[in-house]
Write an enzyme that holds these catalytic residues in place. Structure first.
Site, PDB file in Angstrom:
ATOM      1  CG  ASP A 415     -47.377-120.863 -29.716  1.00 55.57           C
ATOM      2  OD1 ASP A 415     -46.837-119.747 -29.578  1.00 55.57           O
ATOM      3  OD2 ASP A 415     -46.913-121.906 -29.214  1.00 55.57           O
ATOM      4  CD  GLU A 418     -44.248-114.973 -32.309  1.00 55.19           C
ATOM      5  OE1 GLU A 418     -44.927-114.964 -31.272  1.00 55.19           O
ATOM      6  OE2 GLU A 418     -43.887-116.022 -32.888  1.00 55.19           O
ATOM      7  CG  ASP A 481     -41.253-119.826 -25.377  1.00 59.22           C
ATOM      8  OD1 ASP A 481     -42.441-120.031 -25.051  1.00 59.22           O
ATOM      9  OD2 ASP A 481     -40.767-120.223 -26.440  1.00 59.22           O
TER      10      ASP A 481
END
Length: 775
Positions: A415, A418, A481
């Site tokens: 995950d 970024e 998401d």
């Protein structure tokens, strides 16, 4: 980034220098070069006080041309750089004729105008596909001294642009502005987790800007007949990627930047997670696993999200002992049920983590300019970021992963990646602006290679969120998401199709949406979509995603589509091999398969799953699907009904169905097992023959679990006789199932050493099956 004020003026604060003519053209053996001058050089005085740009064209591989431009080349060489394939022995031709300097690689040719106005034209098999003209190429200086290099490539009448990463805005990119800058923005904004400086054109070519930092695109949004891209600094490099078809363009682009690895077959089964902020322990996990088994719901991977570790300690790779007192035993118990295990990780280290002091003392984190550890409180308190440019940090981070693999973990959800700062200092001196996007490449590479090391080649798989160009080498990626509604389901699909046109072969999304909890109808429609995607995962935020939470009908829907996907694995894994070998996405935008059909060029609510199956998910409460079938005969995989394409259709479907159509002339293998994704695909396989076209040969290859071909078949229809040729097959029973066809009266051919050739009727579909059994 825009620099102009309408057609004639420049925005205040910018000075734009564009070439008007070429000077001193040279044709070398493998390259051509020219100086680009901003003024006419005929008068001798014009040769003084002259700013020049140097333009060089070369070719790293057939059908790809590199354009390198610089004004001042003496600056510091900045890292990182994308890894680019340079093929040896390719045939490159160069030459100079009256008014033209040219280079040809394969079917792709570039011509620089050496007389008259400045310009470069690109041709694919003698057809001009794009080019750069007067005032297109430019060096730009901002009033504060910051410089940029800009290019504008022609956008033809009716030409449409796709790709640029996993973008959730309109599928056709014309009229939009993009910054290639990874951000954690969800699926409902113009931001993207996976920004790729590559676009694909409906006119049959691609453009890759070779800069891992910020690349700013204006796709017909500043000059409506141009695709503009710009980068900071004094240098610009881009590649024109050609090919006979859009499929060939993607093949060439992924050869240039890296082919996707082939994920192991087990990853194509159903994944179930604990969800994000839910409360769970071993009893909760086992209740999910047992509940799936009791309801005959095939489950193949269980994922532990963030809270397998203690809150505020992320990432420390240590099971929360209060919740999981016996993690090794728990994982063993889960694996005894046949499950694979995935756990959540990220590259951020909380100050509360047991890893923090180790990493800080050894210099394994990004640093501030003053030499201290770079920290902030977004996500975790006092969080540091692992510096993957430091080989020792990579080994250190990987060792904790190795410990987890040793106790039973099979995969990692990588995950984040970024929110990478631009004011940090890297171990190897990399430029922090260029590292912002590239960081994820190093992160995912480290994790992927640890899995390969521990589990073996062909057994590594991630579940990654962020990526840059080349990130397709480390599958699988998921869409981030999304919200629990039909609109977000549709925007997720747009993102996945755009990512597929950017070189990524495998993609997934959170079935039912991540944020909030979906109504039952959204959940069930998303389940159908999700299980007809490359990879399929049930995941959410604040609530569990097990289907019985959404009603008994949801259980039935999940069971039906999970078993359907498992039975389609001989076909799907063949498509996965194509993604790995050729570079084609498993989930393909319609324009990729039907570029000659104008009706397919804007479609973003349907897709081809592999070569042969068309999927049209349903995005509304009414259960109505509106979709387009290209010309030809299409057969419903569910009902067996055949219809003629070349038009739009509107169909209403219950939750156990959706438009799933097989293409004319397809051979679709259906496996004998519907409870798991990894089995012997040839044993008992049923080859569905869909509406063969007379005189057109059909081909089929079925892989084994290593991706090697274990079954090859050709078939052709001549008048009413279907001729079947088996090139290779194991000695196992298999059958042919004729669907959407009434004109076949006999079957003959090379059926190898078959000892029995019989006929039977499938009562559920009402079509003839040819049964072939081997000794």
């Amino acid at each position: 980034m825009k620099f102009s004020d309408g057609n004639w003026l420049t925005l205040p604060g910018y000075e734009v220098m564009s070439p008007v003519q070429a000077y001193d053209p040279k044709a070398q053996e493998k390259s051509i070069s020219v100086y680009a001058s901003p003024r006419d050089l005929k008068p001798r005085w014009a040769l003084l006080d002259l700013p020049l740009m140097t333009v060089k064209l070369s070719s790293p591989m057939a059908d790809v041309i590199r354009v390198s431009v610089h004004r001042h080349k003496g600056g510091i060489v900045q890292r990182p750089e994308f890894e680019i394939t340079e093929q040896e022995g390719i045939q490159i031709e160069t030459g100079m004729e009256t008014g033209e300097l040219w280079l040809q690689s394969g079917g792709l040719k570039a011509c620089v105008h050496t007389e008259g106005d400045w310009g470069i034209s690109f041709f694919q098999n003698e057809r001009r596909i794009t080019g750069s003209g007067i005032k297109s190429l430019a060096h730009v200086t901002r009033e504060d001294g910051q410089t940029y290099m800009r290019e504008q490539l022609d956008l033809g009448v009716g030409e449409q642009v796709y790709g640029l990463g996993e973008r959730f805005t309109a599928f056709v990119k014309n009229g939009q502005s993009f910054d290639i800058w990874n951000r954690d923005g969800g699926t409902g904004t113009e931001q993207a987790y996976k920004n790729i400086p590559f676009y694909l054109s409906s006119h049959g070519y691609g453009v890759f800007v070779n800069n891992p930092g910020l690349v700013s695109f204006e796709v017909g949004s500043e000059r409506v007949s141009k695709v503009q891209f710009s980068v900071e600094g004094e240098k610009l490099e881009y590649f024109i990627v050609g090919g006979k078809t859009l499929r060939d363009v993607l093949r060439n682009y992924t050869t240039l930047t890296g082919k996707p690895a082939l994920p192991p077959a087990w990853t194509f089964g159903l994944w179930l997670t604990t969800s994000f902020t839910t409360n769970y322990d071993e009893a909760t996990v086992m209740s999910f696993v047992d509940g799936m088994k009791e309801r005959d719901l095939p489950l193949h991977v269980f994922h532990f999200d963030c809270f397998w570790m203690k809150a505020l300690h992320w990432t420390d790779f240590e099971w929360d002992e209060k919740v999981f007192p016996d993690p090794e035993g728990m994982l063993q118990r889960l694996k005894e049920t046949g499950l694979k295990i995935c756990v959540w990780i990220n590259p951020y280290i909380s100050e509360q983590s047991r890893l923090f002091d180790e990493g800080a003392e050894r210099g394994y984190f990004l640093k501030r300019i003053d030499g201290g550890v770079w920290q902030w409180d977004r996500w975790q308190p006092g969080m540091a970021i692992v510096d993957f440019t430091n080989p020792d940090a990579c080994q250190w981070y990987g060792d904790y992963l190795r410990e987890l693999i040793d106790i039973g973990v099979d995969s990692f959800k990588t995950d984040f990646g970024e929110r990478i700062p631009t004011d940090a200092v890297y171990f190897d001196g990399s430029d922090p602006h260029r590292m912002h996007n590239y960081y994820t490449q190093l992160y995912n590479k480290v994790v992927f290679e640890v899995l390969e090391e521990k589990l073996g080649k062909g057994e590594a798989a991630l579940f990654a969120r962020s990526a840059t160009a080349g990130g397709q080498q480390f599958p699988v990626h998921w869409g981030g998401d999304c919200s629990a509604n039909f609109e977000s389901m549709a925007e997720s699909l747009r993102g996945g199709l755009s990512l597929g046109l950017s070189g990524f072969g495998f993609w997934s999304h959170d079935i039912g949406g991540f944020e909030n909890t979906a109504p039952a109808d959204v959940y069930m429609r998303w389940a159908a979509f999700g299980l007809l995607s490359s990879h399929s995962r049930l995941h959410g935020n604040q609530s569990y995603r097990v289907p019985w939470m959404f009603g008994e009908e949801a259980v039935d829907v999940m069971r039906f589509f999970t078993k359907l996907k498992c039975s389609l694995m001989p076909y799907l894994y063949g498509s996965a091999v194509d993604a790995h070998v050729i570079g084609l996405p498993m989930m393909r935008a319609m324009v990729l398969e039907f570029p000659e059909d104008p009706g397919c060029r804007t479609l973003d609510r349907q897709y081809m799953l592999g070569d042969s199956l068309l999927v049209a998910p349903i995005f509304n409460e009414e259960g109505i699907a509106e979709f387009y079938l290209p010309s030809g005969r299409w057969t419903s995989f569910v009902t067996g009904e055949s219809v003629e394409g070349g038009s739009w259709r509107s169909e209403q479907h219950g939750f156990m169905s959706l438009p799933l159509y097989a293409r004319q002339g397809s051979l679709v293998p259906v496996g004998a097992v519907n409870t798991k994704p990894d089995y012997d695909y040839v044993d008992g396989v049923e080859v569905h023959v869909f509406a063969p076209v007379e005189g057109v040969e059909m081909h089929l290859e079925i892989p084994d679990l290593k991706g090697n071909s274990s079954f090859k078949m050709n078939a052709i229809l001549n008048e009413t006789q279907l001729t079947v040729e088996l090139i290779s097959v194991d000695s196992k029973a298999w059958s042919l199932l004729l669907r959407g066809v009434t004109e076949v009266e006999s079957i003959i051919g090379g059926i190898g050493e078959a000892v029995e050739l019989g006929m039977r009727i499938r009562p559920d579909i009402g079509v003839t099956s040819i049964v072939i059994k081997y000794a």
